[in-house]
Design an enzyme around this catalytic site. Structure first.
Site, mmCIF file in Angstrom:
data_model
loop_
_atom_site.group_PDB
_atom_site.id
_atom_site.type_symbol
_atom_site.label_atom_id
_atom_site.label_comp_id
_atom_site.label_asym_id
_atom_site.label_seq_id
_atom_site.Cartn_x
_atom_site.Cartn_y
_atom_site.Cartn_z
ATOM 1 N N GLY A 1 0.403 14.220 -3.521
ATOM 2 C CA GLY A 1 -1.054 14.141 -3.639
ATOM 3 C C GLY A 1 -1.403 12.962 -4.516
ATOM 4 N N LYS B 1 2.187 2.174 -5.048
ATOM 5 C CA LYS B 1 2.788 1.651 -6.289
ATOM 6 C C LYS B 1 1.896 1.900 -7.486
ATOM 7 C CE LYS B 1 2.992 -2.415 -4.568
ATOM 8 N NZ LYS B 1 2.647 -2.076 -3.196
ATOM 9 N N ASP C 1 0.806 -1.228 0.000
ATOM 10 C CA ASP C 1 0.000 0.000 0.000
ATOM 11 C C ASP C 1 0.837 1.275 0.000
ATOM 12 O OD1 ASP C 1 -2.252 -1.686 0.339
ATOM 13 O OD2 ASP C 1 -1.849 -1.731 2.485
ATOM 14 N N GLY D 1 -4.086 -4.297 -4.125
ATOM 15 C CA GLY D 1 -5.108 -3.291 -4.388
ATOM 16 C C GLY D 1 -4.405 -2.041 -4.861
ATOM 17 N N HIS D 2 -4.348 -1.859 -6.165
ATOM 18 C CA HIS D 2 -3.619 -0.719 -6.709
ATOM 19 C C HIS D 2 -4.587 0.390 -7.106
ATOM 20 C CE1 HIS D 2 0.153 -3.299 -7.707
ATOM 21 N NE2 HIS D 2 -0.093 -3.182 -6.427
#
Ligand code: IMP
Length: 430
Positions: free
Chosen positions: A414, A17, A14, A41-42
């Site tokens: 961000g 990536k 997490d 979970g990208h």
């Protein structure tokens, strides 16, 4: 500059990536996943839209990019079809995706067993994503698994399925679970084969052809180095190695092709699931960072545990994965803090150590040794140039480089693709 780049997570997953891969994927000819499965979970954000990918490579949004799910992955065809459906529903219909015929295939019993093993562990649960990842890799290595390419040979697939279920059904029953029906599983997988069949191919050949023609190839790691089956906080790890060292085997290429390795690290640390986490913080500060960084799991929605940056871990993973540049993520989340801590060593029973111990029992006894840096107050989310960062933010970045002996190549301020500071201009030539 490199035509081949590996993006690896350097903490407990997490790290962001998805954003970094997406940043380079827009220029890559090919994006390759080489390990893990739909436990990943990208999150990718651009043009104000947020997309979440599990097993599909992050280059899927660029119609010209070839996306490859490599042989080192464990692929759940059910999940691939569902992910593609979600993308279709949002208008992403023009893409190129190939799946290795040699990739291990996640079968329904893997998911059932993942849940059953966890339940039996009680308090010692790993906190897996329950996607069947561990049992699928176990079957691969015990040579009882089925592979994606088997779907293209229905008779062979059925033979392998019958042999597997012959044993798996005994195990399922012994754990109080319903046995699986060969016919039902066969029919469902043949249906899935109709949908993904055209994507199944010898992807090693495809990748090697691309490399030999000097194409830009991006290798997208999943999870993070501290979840590595060999070098992570075993047994609280995943069942593959996210390292750049896995790329040759997991993609079917020679090691000589790997040169640039971007290590993705948050400006602090997070972890989902159980297991030791030396720099973990709690209370109001953890809550503040969790909320500002939106630190909730992409796959499971679980709140992530939060901690200070651990330079012991960063130095360890930089060496192991051969990280050539850091991508420091979510630096903006630290804005406003008076003081920022970095862990530079562990105190183990009064002695300072600078590499993680091999057992979690000993790691749990390690106390972080911190240095403290001054924070900055300014909002940095609009900054695109390193020199314009507040002095204290620059000092924080320089300290990370010094402690890890690895340069910072880029900084994320961000979630959007555009909120990126390139520190090493060489990265822009990928
Ligand atoms: P598994 O990979 O589902 O077997 O889960 C094993 C451990 O890895 C658990 O602690 C999971 O929370 C963690 N894990 C697996 N994939 C990810 C990921 O993509 N990000 C963060 N943690 C992960």
């Amino acid at each position: 500059m490199s035509q081949r780049m590996v993006v690896v997570g350097s903490q407990w997953g997490d790290e962001g990536k998805g954003k970094i891969t997406d940043y380079f994927a827009t220029r890559a000819d090919m994006v390759v996943r080489y390990q893990g499965g739909n436990n990943a979970g990208h999150t990718v954000m651009f043009d104000g839209n947020k997309y979440s990918l599990q097993s599909i490579p992050s280059g899927i949004f660029n119609p010209a990019t070839v996306n490859v799910m490599g042989n080192g992955m464990v692929v759940n065809p059910e999940s691939v079809v569902a992910e593609l459906q979600k993308l279709h529903d949002r208008g992403i219909t023009d893409y190129k995706l190939f799946i290795s015929n040699r990739a291990a295939m996640v079968m329904p019993w893997h998911i059932m067993l993942d849940g059953a093993y966890e339940r039996r562990k009680g308090d010692a649960q790993i906190g897996t994503t329950q996607k069947g990842i561990g049992p699928a890799y176990s079957d691969k290595y015990s040579r009882t698994g089925l592979r994606i390419g088997d779907l293209l040979e229905p008779d062979y697939f059925r033979e392998r399925l019958e042999a597997a279920l012959d044993v798996k059904n005994i195990e399922l029953k012994s754990l109080g679970l319903e046995p699986l029906d060969v016919e039902e599983v066969y029919n469902r997988y043949m249906e899935l084969a109709r949908q993904i069949g055209p994507m199944i191919t010898d992807t090693s050949d495809l990748i090697n052809e691309a490399l030999e023609s000097d194409a830009k190839v991006l290798f997208e790691g999943a999870q993070g180095m501290m979840l590595c089956i060999d070098h992570g906080t075993y047994p609280f790890v995943t069942s593959s190695s996210p390292s750049a060292a896995s790329v040759p085997v997991g993609a079917g290429i020679a090691p000589k092709w790997i040169d640039t390795v971007v290590g993705v690290a948050k400006a602090y640390c997070t972890r989902v699931g159980a297991g030791p986490f030396p720099t973990e913080i709690d209370g109001e500060l953890a809550h503040e960072i969790r909320e500002r960084g939106h630190e909730y799991g992409t796959v499971t929605g679980r709140p992530r545990r939060v901690g200070w940056l651990d330079a012991v871990v960063a130095r360890y993973t930089s060496r192991l994965a051969g990280i050539t540049q850091w991508a420091i993520m979510l630096l903006d989340v630290l804005s406003g803090l008076d003081k920022i801590k970095i862990c530079v060593a562990y105190d183990l029973d009064g002695k300072e150590i600078t590499t993680p111990p091999s057992t979690i029992a000993t790691l749990a006894r390690c106390k972080p040794v911190y240095i403290e840096l001054d924070g900055w107050k300014e909002d940095i989310s609009g900054i695109r140039d390193f020199d314009r960062l507040p002095e204290n933010a620059k000092a924080y970045i320089r300290k990370i480089e010094e402690l890890t002996k690895t340069p910072v190549g880029m900084i994320s301020v961000g979630p959007d693709r555009s909120q990126t500071i390139i520190v090493d201009p060489a990265l822009n030539r990928f």
